[in-house]
Scaffold this motif. Structure first.
Motif, short mmCIF file in Angstrom:
data_model
loop_
_atom_site.label_atom_id
_atom_site.label_comp_id
_atom_site.label_asym_id
_atom_site.label_seq_id
_atom_site.Cartn_x
_atom_site.Cartn_y
_atom_site.Cartn_z
N ARG A 24 66.88 31.12 47.38
CA ARG A 24 67.47 29.70 47.47
C ARG A 24 68.03 29.30 45.94
N ASP A 25 67.18 29.63 45.07
CA ASP A 25 67.40 29.27 43.52
C ASP A 25 68.65 30.15 43.02
N ALA A 26 68.55 31.47 43.49
CA ALA A 26 69.72 32.24 43.06
C ALA A 26 70.91 31.78 43.67
N ALA A 27 70.97 31.53 45.06
CA ALA A 27 72.12 31.01 45.67
C ALA A 27 72.58 29.65 44.88
N ASP A 28 71.69 28.77 44.53
CA ASP A 28 72.03 27.41 43.93
C ASP A 28 72.68 27.68 42.69
N MET A 29 72.12 28.56 41.93
CA MET A 29 72.62 28.89 40.62
C MET A 29 73.95 29.51 40.60
N ALA A 30 74.25 30.37 41.54
CA ALA A 30 75.50 31.11 41.81
C ALA A 30 76.45 30.09 42.05
N GLY A 79 56.36 32.46 36.52
CA GLY A 79 56.12 31.87 37.88
C GLY A 79 55.40 30.41 37.74
N LEU A 80 54.80 30.32 36.62
CA LEU A 80 54.32 28.92 36.33
C LEU A 80 55.42 28.19 36.05
N VAL A 81 56.51 28.73 35.36
CA VAL A 81 57.63 27.76 34.92
C VAL A 81 58.36 27.44 36.31
N TRP A 82 58.51 28.29 37.16
CA TRP A 82 59.10 27.98 38.37
C TRP A 82 58.14 27.03 39.25
N LEU A 83 56.80 27.18 39.33
CA LEU A 83 55.97 25.92 39.86
C LEU A 83 55.91 24.55 39.31
N VAL A 84 56.31 24.55 37.85
CA VAL A 84 56.45 23.32 37.25
C VAL A 84 57.94 22.79 37.70
N GLY A 85 58.89 23.42 37.85
CA GLY A 85 60.08 22.80 38.37
C GLY A 85 60.11 22.59 40.03
N GLU A 86 59.16 23.34 40.66
CA GLU A 86 59.16 22.95 42.21
C GLU A 86 58.46 21.64 42.16
N ALA A 87 57.31 21.53 41.37
CA ALA A 87 56.36 20.26 41.47
C ALA A 87 57.20 19.06 41.08
N GLY A 89 60.65 18.77 41.01
CA GLY A 89 61.79 18.67 41.67
C GLY A 89 62.86 18.99 40.53
N VAL A 90 62.74 19.87 39.42
CA VAL A 90 63.92 20.00 38.56
C VAL A 90 64.18 21.41 38.75
N ALA A 91 65.44 21.50 39.25
CA ALA A 91 66.11 22.92 39.48
C ALA A 91 66.38 23.67 38.32
N LEU A 92 66.57 22.95 37.01
CA LEU A 92 66.72 23.96 35.94
C LEU A 92 65.52 24.60 35.45
N PHE A 93 64.16 24.35 35.86
CA PHE A 93 63.00 25.14 35.56
C PHE A 93 62.90 26.10 36.48
N ARG A 94 63.27 25.67 37.91
CA ARG A 94 63.11 26.85 38.81
C ARG A 94 64.04 28.11 38.61
N GLN A 95 65.31 27.76 38.20
CA GLN A 95 66.22 28.78 37.77
C GLN A 95 65.88 29.42 36.64
N LEU A 96 65.38 28.83 35.61
CA LEU A 96 64.84 29.49 34.56
C LEU A 96 63.82 30.44 34.59
N GLY A 97 62.85 29.83 35.66
CA GLY A 97 61.67 30.83 35.89
C GLY A 97 62.12 31.70 36.81
N PRO A 130 71.95 27.23 34.19
CA PRO A 130 73.02 26.12 33.98
C PRO A 130 72.25 24.89 33.29
N PHE A 131 72.59 24.82 31.98
CA PHE A 131 71.85 23.87 31.24
C PHE A 131 72.68 23.30 30.07
N GLY A 132 72.60 22.18 29.82
CA GLY A 132 73.50 21.42 28.58
C GLY A 132 74.23 20.11 29.08
#
Length: 265
Positions: A24-30, A79-87, A89-97, A130-132
């Protein structure tokens, strides 16, 4: 199956598992790459990264791949970066993770030596995140300030309130679309790529990228300034049409051409 083939297969399997788990994160980023004009350049970056890897094949071939356990720590941190993004609700951190996990998969399956050989393509992949867009308010303010200074230097009276500028020709707003953030982000990706190919000194690389970004910001301010000068001369409706043509097809095309000519020299 040779040792190299086994490690490549292991990497392919590990990357496939990561993409399957976080599809889902890969699809959102694409989807952002495809639908947002700010990040359309990422669609070109994927084959660019492939090209960078292909240029290193002859140098990587003598290196023996190996499983590298420290890369598991890399993946755990991702994975920790992804979990922070998930907790949060920040898509940027999930995609970075996700991108960091895919980078770690290269190290885990292929080893430290190959990671060193692929260091720039791996690092460059971070710009796929996607950042900036958070810079939009700051860039709007910069553009407005520079435009007003240039108007005053040209003898045109102008008053500024936030991102709104008033001249005798009319009332202007440096809108989000006029902040230049889309071109700035694309220029970051392009200038980093050009700096890596054209320079060996890190000092020159950093100076080149910084100069390219500053040029982009100034160019956007000049575009806004030119629009208001055109409105002062020909009227606000004519200036709107000139803005679209000048900004979209000519002005920033010249900025890219300037960067392309400076880098090789």
């Amino acid at each position: 199956m040779t040792l190299r083939q086994r490690h490549l297969a292991a990497h392919g399997l590990l990357a496939a598992v990561i993409l399957a788990l976080f599809w889902r994160d890969a699809a959102d980023m694409a989807g952002i790459w495809w639908n947002s004009s700010t990040f359309t350049h990422c669609l070109l970056m994927v084959p660019m990264i492939g090209w960078l890897v292909s240029q290193r094949v002859s140098l990587l071939r003598p290196l023996t791949p190996a499983f590298w356990w420290p890369a598991l720590v890399w993946m755990a941190g991702a994975g920790l970066v992804w979990l922070v993004g998930e907790a949060a609700g920040v898509a940027l951190f999930r995609q970075l993770g996700l991108v960091l996990m895919l980078q770690g998969a290269v190290g885990a399956a292929l080893g430290e030596k190959l990671v060193r050989g692929l260091l720039f393509p791996l690092g460059y992949a971070l710009l796929l995140v996607p950042f900036g867009e958070e810079l939009v308010p700051l860039l709007q303010t910069f553009t407005a300030h520079i435009s007003v200074v240039l108007l005053h230097l040209s003898g045109i009276a102008a008053e500024m309130q936030g991102v709104f500028i008033t001249t005798k020709a009319g009332f202007f707003e440096v809108a989000e679309e006029c902040s230049g953030v889309n071109f700035l982000i694309a220029m970051l990706a392009y200038s980093v790529f050009a700096a890596h190919l054209c320079f060996k000194s890190w000092t020159r690389r950093i100076v080149f990228v910084a100069a390219a970004l500053v040029t982009t910001i100034v160019a956007n301010a000049l575009r806004a300034y030119g629009t208001m000068v055109a409105a002062d001369i020909w009227g606000i409706e004519a200036a709107g049409g000139i803005d679209h043509i000048f900004y979209g097809w000519i002005f920033f095309g010249l900025v890219i051409l300037l960067v392309m000519l400076v880098a090789p020299r």
